[in-house]
Design a protein around this motif. Structure first.
Motif, PDB file in Angstrom:
ATOM      1  N   GLU A 109     132.661  64.784 -35.362  1.00  0.00           N
ATOM      2  CA  GLU A 109     131.904  64.752 -34.103  1.00  0.00           C
ATOM      3  C   GLU A 109     132.375  65.852 -33.156  1.00  0.00           C
ATOM      4  OE1 GLU A 109     132.009  60.965 -32.225  1.00  0.00           O
ATOM      5  OE2 GLU A 109     130.785  59.977 -33.754  1.00  0.00           O
ATOM      6  N   GLN A 110     133.702  66.051 -33.091  1.00  0.00           N
ATOM      7  CA  GLN A 110     134.244  67.102 -32.216  1.00  0.00           C
ATOM      8  C   GLN A 110     133.856  68.489 -32.717  1.00  0.00           C
ATOM      9  OE1 GLN A 110     138.441  66.449 -30.765  1.00  0.00           O
ATOM     10  NE2 GLN A 110     138.346  64.742 -32.216  1.00  0.00           N
ATOM     11  N   ILE A 111     133.886  68.661 -34.028  1.00  0.00           N
ATOM     12  CA  ILE A 111     133.497  69.962 -34.605  1.00  0.00           C
ATOM     13  C   ILE A 111     132.030  70.261 -34.303  1.00  0.00           C
ATOM     14  CG2 ILE A 111     133.134  71.192 -36.803  1.00  0.00           C
ATOM     15  CD1 ILE A 111     135.603  69.657 -37.878  1.00  0.00           C
ATOM     16  N   GLY A 112     131.195  69.220 -34.322  1.00  0.00           N
ATOM     17  CA  GLY A 112     129.764  69.392 -34.040  1.00  0.00           C
ATOM     18  C   GLY A 112     129.480  69.874 -32.635  1.00  0.00           C
ATOM     19  N   GLU A 113     130.440  69.701 -31.720  1.00  0.00           N
ATOM     20  CA  GLU A 113     130.245  70.123 -30.328  1.00  0.00           C
ATOM     21  C   GLU A 113     130.734  71.540 -30.066  1.00  0.00           C
ATOM     22  OE1 GLU A 113     132.339  67.179 -28.136  1.00  0.00           O
ATOM     23  OE2 GLU A 113     130.915  65.562 -28.588  1.00  0.00           O
ATOM     24  N   LEU A 114     131.357  72.170 -31.085  1.00  0.00           N
ATOM     25  CA  LEU A 114     131.896  73.528 -30.921  1.00  0.00           C
ATOM     26  C   LEU A 114     130.819  74.579 -31.151  1.00  0.00           C
ATOM     27  CD1 LEU A 114     135.296  73.033 -32.816  1.00  0.00           C
ATOM     28  CD2 LEU A 114     134.880  72.899 -30.353  1.00  0.00           C
ATOM     29  N   THR A 115     131.056  75.771 -30.622  1.00  0.00           N
ATOM     30  CA  THR A 115     130.049  76.853 -30.712  1.00  0.00           C
ATOM     31  C   THR A 115     130.529  78.021 -31.563  1.00  0.00           C
ATOM     32  OG1 THR A 115     130.936  77.798 -28.657  1.00  0.00           O
ATOM     33  CG2 THR A 115     129.064  76.272 -28.473  1.00  0.00           C
ATOM     34  N   GLU A 116     131.603  77.824 -32.325  1.00  0.00           N
ATOM     35  CA  GLU A 116     132.105  78.895 -33.178  1.00  0.00           C
ATOM     36  C   GLU A 116     131.126  79.206 -34.312  1.00  0.00           C
ATOM     37  OE1 GLU A 116     134.107  76.932 -31.663  1.00  0.00           O
ATOM     38  OE2 GLU A 116     135.752  78.156 -30.900  1.00  0.00           O
ATOM     39  N   ASN A 117     131.490  80.244 -35.088  1.00  0.00           N
ATOM     40  CA  ASN A 117     130.689  80.666 -36.236  1.00  0.00           C
ATOM     41  C   ASN A 117     130.414  79.495 -37.168  1.00  0.00           C
ATOM     42  OD1 ASN A 117     130.783  81.618 -39.245  1.00  0.00           O
ATOM     43  ND2 ASN A 117     129.991  83.364 -38.065  1.00  0.00           N
ATOM     44  N   HIS A 118     129.148  79.371 -37.626  1.00  0.00           N
ATOM     45  CA  HIS A 118     128.738  78.233 -38.458  1.00  0.00           C
ATOM     46  C   HIS A 118     129.587  78.135 -39.732  1.00  0.00           C
ATOM     47  CE1 HIS A 118     126.170  75.259 -40.383  1.00  0.00           C
ATOM     48  NE2 HIS A 118     126.099  76.053 -41.441  1.00  0.00           N
ATOM     49  N   GLU A 119     129.859  79.275 -40.356  1.00  0.00           N
ATOM     50  CA  GLU A 119     130.633  79.259 -41.611  1.00  0.00           C
ATOM     51  C   GLU A 119     132.047  78.722 -41.379  1.00  0.00           C
ATOM     52  OE1 GLU A 119     132.034  82.318 -45.201  1.00  0.00           O
ATOM     53  OE2 GLU A 119     130.982  83.097 -43.435  1.00  0.00           O
ATOM     54  N   ILE A 120     132.657  79.141 -40.276  1.00  0.00           N
ATOM     55  CA  ILE A 120     134.017  78.671 -39.945  1.00  0.00           C
ATOM     56  C   ILE A 120     134.010  77.160 -39.708  1.00  0.00           C
ATOM     57  CG2 ILE A 120     135.900  78.796 -38.259  1.00  0.00           C
ATOM     58  CD1 ILE A 120     135.742  81.270 -39.982  1.00  0.00           C
ATOM     59  N   LEU A 121     132.989  76.669 -39.014  1.00  0.00           N
ATOM     60  CA  LEU A 121     132.909  75.229 -38.736  1.00  0.00           C
ATOM     61  C   LEU A 121     132.723  74.421 -40.023  1.00  0.00           C
ATOM     62  CD1 LEU A 121     130.748  75.093 -35.469  1.00  0.00           C
ATOM     63  CD2 LEU A 121     133.231  75.019 -35.703  1.00  0.00           C
ATOM     64  N   GLU A 122     132.006  74.990 -40.995  1.00  0.00           N
ATOM     65  CA  GLU A 122     131.847  74.313 -42.289  1.00  0.00           C
ATOM     66  C   GLU A 122     133.183  74.218 -43.016  1.00  0.00           C
ATOM     67  OE1 GLU A 122     129.158  72.704 -43.618  1.00  0.00           O
ATOM     68  OE2 GLU A 122     128.373  73.004 -41.584  1.00  0.00           O
ATOM     69  N   VAL A 123     134.000  75.265 -42.867  1.00  0.00           N
ATOM     70  CA  VAL A 123     135.354  75.236 -43.454  1.00  0.00           C
ATOM     71  C   VAL A 123     136.186  74.154 -42.765  1.00  0.00           C
ATOM     72  CG1 VAL A 123     137.474  76.548 -43.863  1.00  0.00           C
ATOM     73  CG2 VAL A 123     135.247  77.682 -44.066  1.00  0.00           C
ATOM     74  N   CYS A 124     136.021  74.042 -41.453  1.00  0.00           N
ATOM     75  CA  CYS A 124     136.729  72.982 -40.704  1.00  0.00           C
ATOM     76  C   CYS A 124     136.359  71.604 -41.241  1.00  0.00           C
ATOM     77  CB  CYS A 124     136.388  73.063 -39.221  1.00  0.00           C
ATOM     78  SG  CYS A 124     137.084  74.473 -38.356  1.00  0.00           S
ATOM     79  N   LYS A 125     135.070  71.381 -41.476  1.00  0.00           N
ATOM     80  CA  LYS A 125     134.612  70.091 -41.999  1.00  0.00           C
ATOM     81  C   LYS A 125     135.189  69.819 -43.384  1.00  0.00           C
ATOM     82  CE  LYS A 125     130.239  70.011 -39.416  1.00  0.00           C
ATOM     83  NZ  LYS A 125     128.756  70.077 -39.509  1.00  0.00           N
TER      84      LYS A 125
END
Length: 456
Positions: A109-125
């Motif tokens: 949920e917290q990652i979904g609120e971030l505005t970083e690069n989409h690819e980086i956020l997928e790595v976070c998930k």
């Protein structure tokens, strides 16, 4: 060497399948038994839950049930001495429990609120899925890079984002990194405290502040201030969150209520559905045309009868054990934990003329609810005793542990009490105990030795 035929007479106890199942049911907790009965109701079509709203149907079902038993007994089918009572009881209400949000859901949920690069956020998930029960990242970064075919720079960026999320310390790869992440968030930039975490955690655990002070050229008081900060950090970031681990539900098997100075035991009837034999299967037996179907129904009725009988036997055994416990521990129920008397499985077993193993199974994972709503584990009422020098009565080990904890809580921190001093004080109070036993009880209470409790 010769061959011969010899007749030998010997006695053996062979556990039949029914006996094994009876033992298994006895040692189940109320929650486990409920799960088991639900599973049996799904697998055995003969079993059904009684319709408690329709007394007329209940009476007819009871009549049919007796007829089935009568028919089966005529056919040398061994189901005897068991009858069904038509009961007019209220159906227990259903309890709806909301699904608990997990730690991983919270992080996503917290990652979904971030505005970083989409690819980086997928790595976070992806990294969130690699977090273990403690809240640490359980997979090495090179392995993540290989699995996702990404550069180490992207993996490091994603990890920093993950470690910036709440709770503090999440995504750390070990204890040291977890503690340092929390220090960064506190804006502490003192090199000494980071050096203590990196190089002296093991020494710190042993309370050897003088070693740290000497090597870092600090005073012992300064080292202690750093240690106090470190000890206030959270070594397990997942604490307080649901991590997907198995949750044990506590369901009391019985209630103990005090009414006009007298205690009453009532078994929890809401634990299980009221079981009955489906009357529709009576027609199959009475018809008798399809022999294979008749044999199948007989087998299922036999299984259902045994389950109902075993549940009733389990309830009676637990009731008898509680009844005897109530006699022995009356003062505990009247006045509180400090009046808990020494009580062993052997003592209750002798009183009830049962085997110790039966008592052990009867109290395993069983709970009771007392008048004030407090739920207690039955096993906690069993404790060994130590002979008292004064009065002649044994003293419960729980009370001795309580006395040790009170002494430690009230000790002078600069000069903590040694095990020998605690032992001497307990002996003066009439508790016949050795220093070695004091050390054992202290460790049970997770209290460190005097050298590790010392404050400077």
């Amino acid at each position: 060497m010769n061959f011969g035929l010899n007749l030998i007479q010997e006695q053996k106890l062979i556990m039949t399948q029914e006996m094994q199942m009876s033992v298994k049911l006895l040692q189940m907790s109320a929650y486990e038994l409920g799960q088991y009965v639900s599973k049996e109701m799904q697998e055995n079509p003969v079993l059904e839950e009684k319709d408690l709203h329709n007394s007329k149907n209940n009476n007819n079902d009871a009549k049919d049930y007796k007829e089935i038993i009568k028919y089966l007994e005529k056919d040398d089918f061994k189901v005897k001495n068991y009858a069904v009572k038509a009961e007019n009881e209220e159906v227990s209400p259903f309890y709806y429990i909301a699904q608990e949000k997990s730690l991983k859901d919270y992080l996503v949920e917290q990652i979904g609120e971030l505005t970083e690069n989409h690819e980086i956020l997928e790595v976070c998930k992806y990294m969130v899925e690699c977090i273990d029960a403690k809240g640490y990242l359980s997979v090495e970064l090179p392995d993540i890079c290989k699995e996702l075919t990404i550069s180490s720079e992207k993996a490091e960026t994603a990890l920093k984002i993950l470690q910036s999320l709440d709770p503090e310390g999440i995504g750390a790869r070990d204890l040291k990194e977890c503690l340092k992440i929390q220090l960064y968030n506190l804006a502490l930039d003192d090199d000494n405290i980071y050096k203590i975490i990196d190089e002296y955690l093991e020494v710190l655990a042993e309370n050897k502040y003088n070693v740290i002070a000497k090597e870092l050229k600090l005073t012992i008081s300064e080292v202690q201030r750093y240690v106090d900060i470190i000890k206030n950090l959270e070594p397990k970031p997942s604490r307080g969150f649901f991590t997907g681990e198995t949750v044990k539900f506590i369901v009391p098997d019985a209630y103990i209520n005090k009414i006009q100075n007298q205690y009453f035991i009532s078994m929890n009837e809401d634990v299980l559905p009221k079981l009955n034999i489906n009357s529709l299967y009576k027609e199959i037996i009475n018809n008798g045309k399809d022999e294979e179907a008749v044999e199948y129904v007989k087998e299922k009725i036999n299984s259902a009868m045994f389950l109902i009988r075993s549940i009733e036997q389990r309830k009676n055994t637990v009731y008898r054990v509680l009844e005897d416990i109530l006699v022995v521990q009356r003062e505990y129920f009247d006045n509180g934990p400090q009046y808990l008397k020494p009580m062993t499985l052997k003592k209750i077993a002798i009183n009830l003329e049962m085997h110790e193993s039966t008592i052990s199974r009867a109290i395993r994972e069983k709970y009771v609810s007392v008048n004030n709503g407090k739920v207690i584990k039955i096993k906690d009422l069993f404790t060994n005793g130590i002979a008292s020098v004064v009065g002649g009565e044994d003293i419960s080990t729980i009370n001795i542990k309580k006395a040790i904890k009170e002494m430690v809580d009230n000790e002078e921190q600069k000069k903590p009490l040694s095990d020998q001093i605690i032992c001497n004080r307990l002996n003066i109070e009439g508790m016949n105990i050795s220093r070695r036993t004091v050390a054992k009880y202290r460790e049970d209470l997770q209290i460190k030795s005097s050298s590790k409790r010392k404050r400077f």
